[in-house]
Design a protein around this motif. Structure first.
Motif, mmCIF file in Angstrom:
data_model
loop_
_atom_site.group_PDB
_atom_site.id
_atom_site.type_symbol
_atom_site.label_atom_id
_atom_site.label_comp_id
_atom_site.label_asym_id
_atom_site.label_seq_id
_atom_site.Cartn_x
_atom_site.Cartn_y
_atom_site.Cartn_z
ATOM 1 N N HIS A 145 -1.594 -3.224 -4.044
ATOM 2 C CA HIS A 145 -1.276 -4.303 -4.982
ATOM 3 C C HIS A 145 -0.814 -5.516 -4.181
ATOM 4 C CE1 HIS A 145 1.155 -6.704 -7.774
ATOM 5 N NE2 HIS A 145 0.259 -6.301 -8.657
ATOM 6 N N ALA A 146 -1.239 -6.704 -4.608
ATOM 7 C CA ALA A 146 -0.809 -7.943 -3.948
ATOM 8 C C ALA A 146 -0.885 -9.107 -4.916
ATOM 9 C CB ALA A 146 -1.680 -8.234 -2.736
ATOM 10 N N GLN A 147 0.035 -10.040 -4.740
ATOM 11 C CA GLN A 147 0.025 -11.309 -5.474
ATOM 12 C C GLN A 147 -0.263 -12.385 -4.439
ATOM 13 O OE1 GLN A 147 0.905 -12.457 -8.824
ATOM 14 N NE2 GLN A 147 0.274 -14.415 -7.996
ATOM 15 N N GLY A 148 -1.354 -13.124 -4.623
ATOM 16 C CA GLY A 148 -1.693 -14.204 -3.702
ATOM 17 C C GLY A 148 -0.688 -15.336 -3.784
ATOM 18 N N SER A 149 -0.636 -16.143 -2.765
ATOM 19 C CA SER A 149 0.302 -17.259 -2.697
ATOM 20 C C SER A 149 0.005 -18.306 -3.754
ATOM 21 C CB SER A 149 0.233 -17.912 -1.315
ATOM 22 O OG SER A 149 0.528 -16.972 -0.320
ATOM 23 N N LYS A 150 1.080 -18.875 -4.283
ATOM 24 C CA LYS A 150 0.950 -19.969 -5.245
ATOM 25 C C LYS A 150 0.834 -21.281 -4.482
ATOM 26 C CE LYS A 150 3.496 -17.631 -8.850
ATOM 27 N NZ LYS A 150 4.478 -17.714 -9.894
ATOM 28 N N VAL A 155 0.874 -1.183 0.000
ATOM 29 C CA VAL A 155 0.000 0.000 0.000
ATOM 30 C C VAL A 155 0.903 1.222 0.000
ATOM 31 C CG1 VAL A 155 -1.763 1.272 1.271
ATOM 32 C CG2 VAL A 155 -1.806 -1.216 1.273
ATOM 33 N N TRP A 156 0.615 2.170 -0.907
ATOM 34 C CA TRP A 156 1.389 3.398 -0.962
ATOM 35 C C TRP A 156 0.494 4.545 -1.414
ATOM 36 C CZ3 TRP A 156 1.423 -0.346 -4.615
ATOM 37 C CH2 TRP A 156 1.279 0.025 -5.944
ATOM 38 N N THR A 157 0.973 5.775 -1.173
ATOM 39 C CA THR A 157 0.212 6.970 -1.557
ATOM 40 C C THR A 157 1.036 7.806 -2.517
ATOM 41 O OG1 THR A 157 1.046 8.267 0.292
ATOM 42 C CG2 THR A 157 -0.986 7.045 0.655
ATOM 43 N N GLU A 158 0.316 8.516 -3.379
ATOM 44 C CA GLU A 158 0.954 9.372 -4.371
ATOM 45 C C GLU A 158 -0.069 10.380 -4.882
ATOM 46 O OE1 GLU A 158 2.754 8.067 -8.389
ATOM 47 O OE2 GLU A 158 3.755 6.835 -6.858
ATOM 48 N N SER A 159 0.192 11.649 -4.724
ATOM 49 C CA SER A 159 -0.636 12.734 -5.277
ATOM 50 C C SER A 159 -2.126 12.587 -4.952
ATOM 51 C CB SER A 159 -0.460 12.810 -6.797
ATOM 52 O OG SER A 159 0.881 12.953 -7.141
ATOM 53 N N ASP A 183 -9.851 13.645 -1.940
ATOM 54 C CA ASP A 183 -9.743 15.093 -2.041
ATOM 55 C C ASP A 183 -8.688 15.556 -1.033
ATOM 56 O OD1 ASP A 183 -10.027 17.824 -2.065
ATOM 57 O OD2 ASP A 183 -12.177 17.817 -1.619
ATOM 58 N N PRO A 184 -7.568 16.122 -1.496
ATOM 59 C CA PRO A 184 -6.491 16.508 -0.581
ATOM 60 C C PRO A 184 -6.875 17.633 0.378
ATOM 61 C CG PRO A 184 -5.962 17.182 -2.834
ATOM 62 C CD PRO A 184 -7.230 16.396 -2.889
ATOM 63 N N THR A 185 -7.969 18.347 0.109
ATOM 64 C CA THR A 185 -8.412 19.397 1.029
ATOM 65 C C THR A 185 -9.273 18.819 2.155
ATOM 66 O OG1 THR A 185 -10.402 19.903 -0.259
ATOM 67 C CG2 THR A 185 -8.382 21.113 -0.812
ATOM 68 N N ARG A 186 -9.698 17.554 2.017
ATOM 69 C CA ARG A 186 -10.581 16.945 3.026
ATOM 70 C C ARG A 186 -9.985 15.718 3.711
ATOM 71 N NH1 ARG A 186 -16.087 15.891 0.473
ATOM 72 N NH2 ARG A 186 -16.715 15.768 2.632
ATOM 73 N N PHE A 187 -9.049 15.003 3.029
ATOM 74 C CA PHE A 187 -8.494 13.770 3.583
ATOM 75 C C PHE A 187 -6.966 13.802 3.543
ATOM 76 C CE2 PHE A 187 -12.707 12.546 2.185
ATOM 77 C CZ PHE A 187 -13.168 11.797 3.265
ATOM 78 N N ASP A 188 -6.354 13.168 4.541
ATOM 79 C CA ASP A 188 -4.896 13.057 4.613
ATOM 80 C C ASP A 188 -4.486 11.690 4.067
ATOM 81 O OD1 ASP A 188 -2.220 13.132 5.194
ATOM 82 O OD2 ASP A 188 -2.484 12.888 7.359
ATOM 83 N N SER A 189 -4.273 11.604 2.746
ATOM 84 C CA SER A 189 -3.943 10.311 2.148
ATOM 85 C C SER A 189 -2.564 9.813 2.585
ATOM 86 C CB SER A 189 -4.028 10.382 0.623
ATOM 87 O OG SER A 189 -3.134 11.337 0.121
ATOM 88 N N ASN A 190 -1.717 10.706 3.138
ATOM 89 C CA ASN A 190 -0.415 10.259 3.655
ATOM 90 C C ASN A 190 -0.543 9.583 5.015
ATOM 91 O OD1 ASN A 190 1.092 11.181 1.441
ATOM 92 N ND2 ASN A 190 1.037 13.264 2.242
ATOM 93 N N GLY A 191 -1.668 9.752 5.679
ATOM 94 C CA GLY A 191 -1.888 9.133 6.989
ATOM 95 C C GLY A 191 -2.645 7.821 6.902
ATOM 96 N N VAL A 192 -2.662 7.189 5.736
ATOM 97 C CA VAL A 192 -3.426 5.957 5.533
ATOM 98 C C VAL A 192 -2.897 4.834 6.429
ATOM 99 C CG1 VAL A 192 -2.016 5.138 3.600
ATOM 100 C CG2 VAL A 192 -4.389 4.431 3.767
ATOM 101 N N LYS A 193 -3.826 4.048 6.944
ATOM 102 C CA LYS A 193 -3.496 2.845 7.714
ATOM 103 C C LYS A 193 -4.070 1.663 6.953
ATOM 104 C CE LYS A 193 -3.814 5.259 12.097
ATOM 105 N NZ LYS A 193 -4.634 5.449 13.286
#
Length: 149
Positions: free
Chosen positions: A99-104, A89-93, A122-132
Protein backbone atom coordinates in the motif's frame (compact mmCIF):
# COMPACT_ATOMS: atom_id res chain seq x y z
CA UNK A 1 -10.06 40.44 -52.43
CA UNK A 2 -8.87 37.01 -51.29
CA UNK A 3 -5.38 36.53 -49.95
CA UNK A 4 -2.88 34.79 -52.22
CA UNK A 5 -1.85 32.57 -49.28
CA UNK A 6 -5.19 30.76 -49.33
CA UNK A 7 -5.31 27.79 -51.74
CA UNK A 8 -8.27 26.02 -53.18
CA UNK A 9 -9.09 22.61 -51.70
CA UNK A 10 -7.93 20.64 -54.79
CA UNK A 11 -4.59 22.49 -54.85
CA UNK A 12 -4.10 21.89 -51.12
CA UNK A 13 -4.82 18.15 -51.45
CA UNK A 14 -2.54 17.86 -54.49
CA UNK A 15 0.33 19.44 -52.52
CA UNK A 16 -0.29 17.12 -49.56
CA UNK A 17 -0.23 14.04 -51.80
CA UNK A 18 3.08 15.23 -53.34
CA UNK A 19 4.50 15.87 -49.88
CA UNK A 20 3.31 12.45 -48.78
CA UNK A 21 5.00 10.79 -51.78
CA UNK A 22 8.36 12.11 -50.58
CA UNK A 23 7.92 11.08 -46.91
CA UNK A 24 6.19 7.71 -46.87
CA UNK A 25 6.64 4.11 -47.84
CA UNK A 26 5.75 3.48 -51.52
CA UNK A 27 3.00 0.98 -50.61
CA UNK A 28 1.39 3.15 -47.92
CA UNK A 29 -1.92 4.90 -48.34
CA UNK A 30 -1.46 8.31 -50.02
CA UNK A 31 -3.14 10.00 -47.07
CA UNK A 32 -1.38 8.14 -44.22
CA UNK A 33 1.25 10.85 -43.76
CA UNK A 34 -1.43 13.53 -43.97
CA UNK A 35 -3.50 11.85 -41.28
CA UNK A 36 -0.47 11.63 -38.98
CA UNK A 37 0.52 15.21 -39.72
CA UNK A 38 -2.90 16.59 -38.72
CA UNK A 39 -3.63 14.23 -35.83
CA UNK A 40 -4.66 15.97 -32.62
CA UNK A 41 -3.64 13.10 -30.34
CA UNK A 42 -0.36 11.28 -29.85
CA UNK A 43 0.54 8.53 -32.32
CA UNK A 44 -0.40 5.09 -31.01
CA UNK A 45 2.14 2.31 -30.56
CA UNK A 46 -0.17 -0.13 -32.25
CA UNK A 47 -3.31 1.30 -33.85
CA UNK A 48 -5.00 -2.15 -33.78
CA UNK A 49 -5.03 -2.15 -29.95
CA UNK A 50 -6.40 0.35 -27.48
CA UNK A 51 -3.27 0.94 -25.39
CA UNK A 52 -3.85 1.84 -21.73
CA UNK A 53 -1.06 4.45 -21.95
CA UNK A 54 -0.98 6.21 -25.33
CA UNK A 55 2.26 8.00 -24.38
CA UNK A 56 4.24 4.79 -23.83
CA UNK A 57 6.53 4.17 -26.81
CA UNK A 58 8.36 0.99 -25.73
CA UNK A 59 8.30 -1.53 -22.92
CA UNK A 60 5.60 -3.49 -21.16
CA UNK A 61 2.01 -2.33 -21.57
CA UNK A 62 0.50 -3.61 -18.34
CA UNK A 63 0.86 -1.93 -14.96
CA UNK A 64 2.12 -5.15 -13.35
CA UNK A 65 3.83 -8.43 -14.13
CA UNK A 66 4.41 -11.63 -12.16
CA UNK A 67 7.16 -14.01 -13.20
CA UNK A 68 8.34 -17.23 -11.55
CA UNK A 69 11.91 -18.53 -11.76
CA UNK A 70 13.65 -21.54 -10.21
CA UNK A 71 14.59 -19.65 -7.05
CA UNK A 72 11.91 -17.00 -6.58
CA UNK A 73 8.85 -15.18 -7.82
CA UNK A 74 9.16 -11.57 -9.00
CA UNK A 75 6.35 -9.04 -9.10
CA UNK A 76 6.68 -5.67 -10.85
CA UNK A 77 4.04 -2.99 -10.16
CA UNK A 78 4.04 0.52 -11.64
CA UNK A 79 3.59 3.07 -8.83
CA UNK A 80 4.38 6.47 -10.39
CA UNK A 81 4.91 9.28 -7.92
CA UNK A 82 5.64 6.96 -4.97
CA UNK A 83 8.94 7.10 -3.10
CA UNK A 84 10.38 4.03 -1.37
CA UNK A 85 9.69 5.46 2.09
CA UNK A 86 5.98 5.88 1.17
CA UNK A 87 5.58 2.17 0.27
CA UNK A 88 4.36 -0.26 2.93
CA UNK A 89 4.84 -4.01 2.34
CA UNK A 90 3.81 -6.71 4.80
CA UNK A 91 2.95 -10.41 4.88
CA UNK A 92 0.08 -12.24 6.51
CA UNK A 93 -1.10 -15.87 6.15
CA UNK A 94 0.65 -16.53 2.83
CA UNK A 95 -0.33 -13.15 1.35
CA UNK A 96 2.02 -10.30 0.48
CA UNK A 97 0.29 -6.91 0.76
CA UNK A 98 1.44 -3.49 -0.41
CA UNK A 99 0.00 0.00 0.00
CA UNK A 100 1.25 3.51 -0.80
CA UNK A 101 -0.04 7.07 -1.02
CA UNK A 102 1.74 9.13 -3.68
CA UNK A 103 3.04 12.58 -2.84
CA UNK A 104 0.69 15.53 -2.97
CA UNK A 105 1.58 18.50 -5.16
CA UNK A 106 -0.56 21.43 -3.97
CA UNK A 107 0.59 23.89 -6.66
CA UNK A 108 -0.99 21.60 -9.29
CA UNK A 109 -4.04 20.76 -7.13
CA UNK A 110 -2.91 17.12 -7.19
CA UNK A 111 -3.69 14.86 -4.22
CA UNK A 112 -1.50 11.98 -5.40
CA UNK A 113 -2.48 8.44 -6.26
CA UNK A 114 -3.18 5.61 -3.85
CA UNK A 115 -1.84 2.16 -4.71
CA UNK A 116 -2.51 -1.12 -3.01
CA UNK A 117 -2.91 -4.80 -3.62
CA UNK A 118 -2.04 -8.30 -2.57
CA UNK A 119 -0.81 -11.55 -4.01
CA UNK A 120 -1.26 -15.00 -2.45
CA UNK A 121 1.56 -17.51 -2.45
CA UNK A 122 1.34 -21.24 -1.85
CA UNK A 123 2.96 -21.64 1.60
CA UNK A 124 4.28 -25.10 0.64
CA UNK A 125 6.23 -23.62 -2.31
CA UNK A 126 7.10 -19.99 -1.40
CA UNK A 127 8.42 -18.24 1.71
CA UNK A 128 6.17 -15.17 1.85
CA UNK A 129 7.93 -14.09 5.08
CA UNK A 130 11.20 -13.74 3.15
CA UNK A 131 9.80 -11.13 0.75
CA UNK A 132 12.12 -8.37 -0.45
CA UNK A 133 10.64 -5.09 -1.67
CA UNK A 134 12.25 -2.16 -3.45
CA UNK A 135 10.91 0.94 -5.22
CA UNK A 136 13.06 2.18 -8.11
CA UNK A 137 12.01 4.97 -10.49
CA UNK A 138 8.29 4.57 -9.74
CA UNK A 139 8.29 0.76 -9.96
CA UNK A 140 7.74 -1.58 -7.01
CA UNK A 141 9.80 -4.76 -7.28
CA UNK A 142 8.78 -7.64 -4.99
CA UNK A 143 10.79 -10.84 -4.72
CA UNK A 144 9.47 -13.90 -2.86
CA UNK A 145 11.91 -16.83 -2.48
CA UNK A 146 10.91 -20.41 -3.29
CA UNK A 147 11.20 -22.98 -0.54
CA UNK A 148 13.80 -25.72 -1.06
CA UNK A 149 12.34 -29.19 -1.66
Amino acid sequence: MASKAVMSAPTFITKLVRLNAHHSHPHASPFSFTARMFSTGPPLRNPKHNDPNPFLRAGELGPCRVEKTENECFMRVDVPGVAEEEMNVWTESGFVYFHAQGSKIPEYNYDGRVFGGSIKFDPTRFDSNGVKAEVKNGVLWLSVPRLKD
